[in-house]
Structure formats: C-alpha cells, structure tokens
Scaffold this motif. Sequence first.
Motif, PDB file in Angstrom:
ATOM      1  N   SER A 100       0.837  -1.197   0.000  1.00 21.21           N
ATOM      2  CA  SER A 100       0.000   0.000   0.000  1.00 21.21           C
ATOM      3  C   SER A 100       0.871   1.245   0.000  1.00 21.21           C
ATOM      4  O   SER A 100       1.988   1.232   0.535  1.00 21.21           O
ATOM      5  CB  SER A 100      -0.923   0.005   1.214  1.00 21.21           C
ATOM      6  OG  SER A 100      -0.187  -0.053   2.413  1.00 21.21           O
ATOM      7  N   THR A 101       0.379   2.305  -0.620  1.00 22.59           N
ATOM      8  CA  THR A 101       1.179   3.514  -0.806  1.00 22.59           C
ATOM      9  C   THR A 101       0.430   4.745  -0.313  1.00 22.59           C
ATOM     10  O   THR A 101      -0.800   4.740  -0.167  1.00 22.59           O
ATOM     11  CB  THR A 101       1.526   3.710  -2.292  1.00 22.59           C
ATOM     12  OG1 THR A 101       0.318   3.781  -3.052  1.00 22.59           O
ATOM     13  CG2 THR A 101       2.367   2.560  -2.817  1.00 22.59           C
ATOM     14  N   ASN A 102       1.186   5.784  -0.069  1.00 22.08           N
ATOM     15  CA  ASN A 102       0.612   7.053   0.345  1.00 22.08           C
ATOM     16  C   ASN A 102       1.508   8.164  -0.183  1.00 22.08           C
ATOM     17  O   ASN A 102       2.750   8.011  -0.184  1.00 22.08           O
ATOM     18  CB  ASN A 102       0.516   7.119   1.873  1.00 22.08           C
ATOM     19  CG  ASN A 102      -0.388   8.241   2.348  1.00 22.08           C
ATOM     20  OD1 ASN A 102      -1.209   8.746   1.595  1.00 22.08           O
ATOM     21  ND2 ASN A 102      -0.232   8.624   3.606  1.00 22.08           N
ATOM     22  N   TYR A 103       0.897   9.266  -0.618  1.00 22.08           N
ATOM     23  CA  TYR A 103       1.644  10.352  -1.235  1.00 22.08           C
ATOM     24  C   TYR A 103       1.260  11.692  -0.616  1.00 22.08           C
ATOM     25  O   TYR A 103       0.105  11.894  -0.207  1.00 22.08           O
ATOM     26  CB  TYR A 103       1.348  10.429  -2.733  1.00 22.08           C
ATOM     27  CG  TYR A 103       1.731   9.205  -3.513  1.00 22.08           C
ATOM     28  CD1 TYR A 103       0.835   8.145  -3.663  1.00 22.08           C
ATOM     29  CD2 TYR A 103       2.978   9.092  -4.111  1.00 22.08           C
ATOM     30  CE1 TYR A 103       1.182   7.006  -4.382  1.00 22.08           C
ATOM     31  CE2 TYR A 103       3.342   7.962  -4.831  1.00 22.08           C
ATOM     32  CZ  TYR A 103       2.431   6.928  -4.963  1.00 22.08           C
ATOM     33  OH  TYR A 103       2.784   5.809  -5.676  1.00 22.08           O
ATOM     34  N   VAL A 104       2.195  12.602  -0.614  1.00 19.71           N
ATOM     35  CA  VAL A 104       1.856  13.968  -0.265  1.00 19.71           C
ATOM     36  C   VAL A 104       1.014  14.543  -1.404  1.00 19.71           C
ATOM     37  O   VAL A 104       1.187  14.163  -2.576  1.00 19.71           O
ATOM     38  CB  VAL A 104       3.148  14.792  -0.021  1.00 19.71           C
ATOM     39  CG1 VAL A 104       3.927  15.010  -1.302  1.00 19.71           C
ATOM     40  CG2 VAL A 104       2.831  16.091   0.671  1.00 19.71           C
ATOM     41  N   ASP A 105       0.092  15.426  -1.079  1.00 18.13           N
ATOM     42  CA  ASP A 105      -0.870  15.920  -2.075  1.00 18.13           C
ATOM     43  C   ASP A 105      -0.182  16.525  -3.306  1.00 18.13           C
ATOM     44  O   ASP A 105      -0.663  16.370  -4.426  1.00 18.13           O
ATOM     45  CB  ASP A 105      -1.795  16.954  -1.443  1.00 18.13           C
ATOM     46  CG  ASP A 105      -2.836  16.335  -0.531  1.00 18.13           C
ATOM     47  OD1 ASP A 105      -3.453  17.086   0.248  1.00 18.13           O
ATOM     48  OD2 ASP A 105      -3.031  15.104  -0.583  1.00 18.13           O
ATOM     49  N   SER A 106       0.927  17.190  -3.109  1.00 24.07           N
ATOM     50  CA  SER A 106       1.562  17.926  -4.206  1.00 24.07           C
ATOM     51  C   SER A 106       2.131  17.018  -5.306  1.00 24.07           C
ATOM     52  O   SER A 106       2.441  17.520  -6.390  1.00 24.07           O
ATOM     53  CB  SER A 106       2.676  18.822  -3.660  1.00 24.07           C
ATOM     54  OG  SER A 106       3.657  18.057  -2.996  1.00 24.07           O
ATOM     55  N   VAL A 107       2.271  15.731  -5.033  1.00 27.77           N
ATOM     56  CA  VAL A 107       2.826  14.831  -6.058  1.00 27.77           C
ATOM     57  C   VAL A 107       1.838  13.773  -6.533  1.00 27.77           C
ATOM     58  O   VAL A 107       2.158  12.984  -7.419  1.00 27.77           O
ATOM     59  CB  VAL A 107       4.117  14.139  -5.559  1.00 27.77           C
ATOM     60  CG1 VAL A 107       5.118  15.159  -5.020  1.00 27.77           C
ATOM     61  CG2 VAL A 107       3.823  13.061  -4.526  1.00 27.77           C
ATOM     62  N   LYS A 108       0.659  13.759  -5.944  1.00 27.47           N
ATOM     63  CA  LYS A 108      -0.327  12.741  -6.340  1.00 27.47           C
ATOM     64  C   LYS A 108      -0.647  12.869  -7.834  1.00 27.47           C
ATOM     65  O   LYS A 108      -0.858  13.961  -8.342  1.00 27.47           O
ATOM     66  CB  LYS A 108      -1.611  12.907  -5.516  1.00 27.47           C
ATOM     67  CG  LYS A 108      -1.485  12.387  -4.102  1.00 27.47           C
ATOM     68  CD  LYS A 108      -2.783  12.591  -3.322  1.00 27.47           C
ATOM     69  CE  LYS A 108      -2.637  12.065  -1.896  1.00 27.47           C
ATOM     70  NZ  LYS A 108      -3.855  12.321  -1.079  1.00 27.47           N
ATOM     71  N   GLY A 109      -0.679  11.716  -8.500  1.00 29.83           N
ATOM     72  CA  GLY A 109      -0.952  11.698  -9.931  1.00 29.83           C
ATOM     73  C   GLY A 109       0.281  11.911 -10.785  1.00 29.83           C
ATOM     74  O   GLY A 109       0.217  11.722 -12.013  1.00 29.83           O
ATOM     75  N   ARG A 110       1.398  12.312 -10.171  1.00 28.25           N
ATOM     76  CA  ARG A 110       2.623  12.556 -10.943  1.00 28.25           C
ATOM     77  C   ARG A 110       3.753  11.592 -10.545  1.00 28.25           C
ATOM     78  O   ARG A 110       4.557  11.194 -11.378  1.00 28.25           O
ATOM     79  CB  ARG A 110       3.101  13.986 -10.736  1.00 28.25           C
ATOM     80  CG  ARG A 110       2.096  15.051 -11.163  1.00 28.25           C
ATOM     81  CD  ARG A 110       2.715  16.442 -11.114  1.00 28.25           C
ATOM     82  NE  ARG A 110       3.122  16.833  -9.768  1.00 28.25           N
ATOM     83  CZ  ARG A 110       4.365  17.176  -9.431  1.00 28.25           C
ATOM     84  NH1 ARG A 110       5.325  17.174 -10.341  1.00 28.25           N
ATOM     85  NH2 ARG A 110       4.639  17.544  -8.188  1.00 28.25           N
TER      86      ARG A 110
END
Length: 125
Positions: free
Chosen positions: A56-66
């Motif tokens: 499972s993964t988690n990202y900071v909002d500023s990089v989500k989708g990139r």
Amino acid sequence: QVQLVESGGGSVQAGGSLRLSCVGFGSSFSWYCMGWFRQVPGKEREGVAVVDSDGSTNYVDSVKGRFTISKDNGQNTLYLQMNSLKPEDSAMYYCALRWNRCRTGGHRESDFQVWGQGTQVTVSS
C-alpha cells in the motif's frame, strides 16, 4: 549495518521525468515501511511517498498523480518514478527505512531510522 544508496537524480526541464532508485544493503525491505523524502535548504525534510510491507502507498498531495513509489523486494530496491516534474520539485531526495509498518496519515522524518545519502533533483522552467 544497514545502508541505503540512492541514484537517478539529475537535471531536467519542467514536464520531464526522472526515476530514482534506492538499493538496500544489510537488511530486507520486505517487512518494513519505506519512503522517499525531499529537502531544500532552509526547510524541513518533507515526506513525499511511502510504501508499506503489503504494497500500500501514500503520497503527499503535491505529487499525487505525478509520482509513483514502488519496490522490488527480490532486488531490495525502492523506486520513485517522477513524471510531469515542476521547478518546485527541485530538492535533495532521500530514501528512508522505518523499522515498522507505515503509520496511517503523513510521515515525519523522525518516523524513519535509516537514511540514504541523498540524490539531487533539479527541475528548470
């Protein structure tokens, strides 16, 4: 002794892509939380992405989708695929190991116990 060694940083124009790699020596990644952080001079180290032992993964909002974090347990290697790069993504990027599962929610620098030496990413406009 556990060591993490990053590679793959460099200079790229805005909109470009880079893939960072982090190879671990002395321990398997399989059971632990792994993450990528970044830091610019004068600012705190920021958690970018984490991947847990179950994938499972988690990202900071500023990089989500990139950005996409992934790992190859067999090769003991952690990756960060970075697409559509922006100048504000410029930073020193660090890979890190947490001797536990990932926490729910965001991760702080203090949540991780082992760090690589960092690899520089520079994005020009």
